[in-house]
Design an enzyme around this catalytic site. Structure first.
Site, short mmCIF file in Angstrom:
data_model
loop_
_atom_site.label_atom_id
_atom_site.label_comp_id
_atom_site.label_asym_id
_atom_site.label_seq_id
_atom_site.Cartn_x
_atom_site.Cartn_y
_atom_site.Cartn_z
N SER A 87 3.01 -0.89 -0.36
CA SER A 87 1.59 -0.52 -0.69
C SER A 87 0.90 0.34 0.49
O SER A 87 -0.06 1.00 0.41
CB SER A 87 0.57 -1.49 -1.12
OG SER A 87 1.05 -1.43 -2.48
N LYS A 90 0.49 3.88 0.25
CA LYS A 90 -0.63 4.43 -0.73
C LYS A 90 -1.62 4.83 0.09
O LYS A 90 -2.20 6.21 -0.18
CB LYS A 90 -1.02 3.13 -1.24
CG LYS A 90 -0.16 2.84 -2.69
CD LYS A 90 -0.80 1.26 -3.22
CE LYS A 90 0.01 0.80 -4.23
NZ LYS A 90 -0.58 -0.49 -4.67
N TYR A 212 7.18 7.16 -6.93
CA TYR A 212 6.43 6.11 -6.36
C TYR A 212 7.23 4.99 -5.61
O TYR A 212 7.10 4.35 -4.70
CB TYR A 212 5.45 5.62 -7.20
CG TYR A 212 4.64 4.19 -7.08
CD1 TYR A 212 3.82 4.04 -6.11
CD2 TYR A 212 5.19 3.23 -7.70
CE1 TYR A 212 3.00 2.91 -5.88
CE2 TYR A 212 4.49 1.82 -7.45
CZ TYR A 212 3.41 1.65 -6.54
OH TYR A 212 2.97 0.66 -6.05
N TYR A 264 -6.31 -5.38 -1.54
CA TYR A 264 -6.18 -6.09 -2.91
C TYR A 264 -7.48 -6.55 -3.38
O TYR A 264 -8.40 -6.17 -2.74
CB TYR A 264 -5.09 -6.81 -3.03
CG TYR A 264 -3.69 -6.15 -2.70
CD1 TYR A 264 -3.02 -5.14 -3.19
CD2 TYR A 264 -2.90 -7.01 -1.71
CE1 TYR A 264 -1.80 -4.80 -2.90
CE2 TYR A 264 -1.71 -6.90 -1.36
CZ TYR A 264 -1.12 -5.43 -1.85
OH TYR A 264 0.19 -4.89 -1.38
N VAL A 282 3.27 -5.74 -0.04
CA VAL A 282 3.88 -6.67 -0.49
C VAL A 282 5.60 -6.88 0.22
O VAL A 282 5.95 -7.84 0.07
CB VAL A 282 4.37 -7.07 -1.84
CG1 VAL A 282 3.11 -6.98 -2.88
CG2 VAL A 282 5.22 -5.89 -2.64
N1 GLU Z 1 6.31 -1.25 -4.92
C1 GLU Z 1 5.45 -2.19 -5.05
C2 GLU Z 1 4.79 -2.26 -6.66
O1 GLU Z 1 4.29 -1.39 -7.16
C3 GLU Z 1 3.99 -2.11 -4.26
C4 GLU Z 1 3.06 -3.41 -4.39
C5 GLU Z 1 2.38 -3.66 -3.02
O2 GLU Z 1 2.81 -3.59 -1.93
O3 GLU Z 1 1.11 -4.08 -3.13
O4 GLU Z 1 4.68 -3.25 -7.21
#
Ligand code: GLU
Length: 344
Positions: A87, A90, A212, A264, A282
């Site tokens: 993430s 992002k 993604y 988060y 994650v």
């Molecule tokens: N590729 C992961 C997902 O979409 C990233 C989630 C994350 O790092 O929060 O579940």
């Protein structure tokens, strides 16, 4: 010479007593060493295993790096261990999308309000039908869609190129993690179809979700994310290579969203305790940015229930306190305060 109570942070001592620069630089290394030593044996938390390949990483790895806007790197522990960015990507892809399609179009399709929900929640803003923000999966998939609208089949190459420029070296994707998420990421595909239904996605859902998954599988190290953070801190210019990577206004908007939504449903606590724009993933990484000063990268893959690295949060909290990095710290007097100490 003043005397200080035990536990007075280095920057507080600097403000009160102005010690020589050399002892402060030694102090930065010792702050990193002490944060690493204090937390390296903590084994709370668990590896993410909903992407099966992530359960295969070595759980005890732990690295911390600080990169300055003057081009210096301070590091301790496993700072060259590669892990998937997840993430954290992002934030950078949001920055790219702002540049590619413009702020108005981005805001029309994704909001900037914290959701208070988990990263993979299937929930949209009830008033606008938009995903709440670009740091939760629904928002990030929409943002990937914007890049895909512009760049089509070259979208991943464009993302990889920008992230590489931000890091100052050529990054690559972890094929095994990508394939693992592509084989199991049905929740994200479900989110993609709902986004298509509400008009946030325009193109083929499978192509966007695939993009993604790929962006999440880019391999980085703690040193890389510190340097990528320093590029954001340096208003979009990589401090080592001098390359302009991101648009100035896009960086400002990205840091704002990182500050309010990057950790988060722990983002409020993080702003309270650590007080720097940040993004976690994650894969076990956390990126922090001290505007106009530093990028900070930590890596430790055991996660708490909200998906944040347990040791990463502990290390960031300690380092931010010791170095006076909290944006509202009374010792953080102006945006150019720490840098001269680190880059004399
Ligand atoms: N590729 C992961 C997902 O979409 C990233 C989630 C994350 O790092 O929060 O579940």
């Amino acid at each position: 010479m003043l005397s200080f109570p035990a536990g007075t942070s280095i920057i507080k001592r600097v403000v009160m007593d102005k010690p020589p620069v050399a002892s402060t630089r030694f102090g930065i290394d010792s702050v990193l060493a002490s944060a690493h030593a204090r937390h390296r044996d903590h084994d709370d938390g668990a590896l993410a295993d909903y992407i099966p390949e992530l359960a295969a990483v070595e759980p005890d790895r732990f690295g911390i790096a600080i990169a300055t806007v003057g081009g210096k790197l301070f590091e301790i522990g496993d700072t060259t261990q590669a892990f998937t960015i997840q993430s954290i990507s992002k934030a950078f892809v949001y920055c790219l999308a702002l540049e590619l399609v413009g702020r108005d179009e981005v805001l029309a399709r994704v909001g900037v309000e914290p959701s208070g929900d988990a990263f993979n929640a299937i929930v949209f803003d009830p008033h606008t039908n938009r995903p709440f923000n670009p740091m939760v999966n629904a928002g990030a998939i929409t943002v990937a869609g914007m890049v895909h609208d512009v760049a089509g089949a070259s979208a991943f190459d464009l993302i990889l190129e920008r992230l590489s420029l931000a890091a100052g070296r050529d990054l690559a994707m972890d094929e095994a993690v990508y394939r693992s998420e592509a084989a199991t990421g049905h929740r994200n595909r479900g989110i993609g179809h709902l986004l298509r239904n509400v008009g946030a996605l325009h193109g083929a859902v499978d192509d966007v979700v695939d993009l993604y998954f790929r962006q999440c599988s880019i391999l980085v190290t703690a040193a890389d994310i510190a340097r990528m953070g320093a590029t954001l801190a340096h208003i979009g210019q990589n401090p080592v290579t001098g390359r302009h990577v991101f648009d100035l206004a896009a960086v400002r908007n990205t840091l704002a969203v990182m500050f309010t939504c990057g950790m988060y449903d722990h983002s409020g606590n993080w702003a309270y305790d650590v007080g720097v724009p940040a993004k976690s993933g994650v894969g076990g990484g956390i990126l922090g940015v001290v505007n106009r000063q530093l990028g900070i990268g930590t890596f430790s893959p055991r996660l708490d229930a909200k998906g944040n690295s347990v040791r990463g949060i502990a290390a960031f909290t300690e380092i931010a306190d010791e170095l006076g990095l909290h944006v509202f710290d009374c010792t953080n007097v102006g945006s150019s305060f720490v840098t001269p100490l680190l880059d004399p």
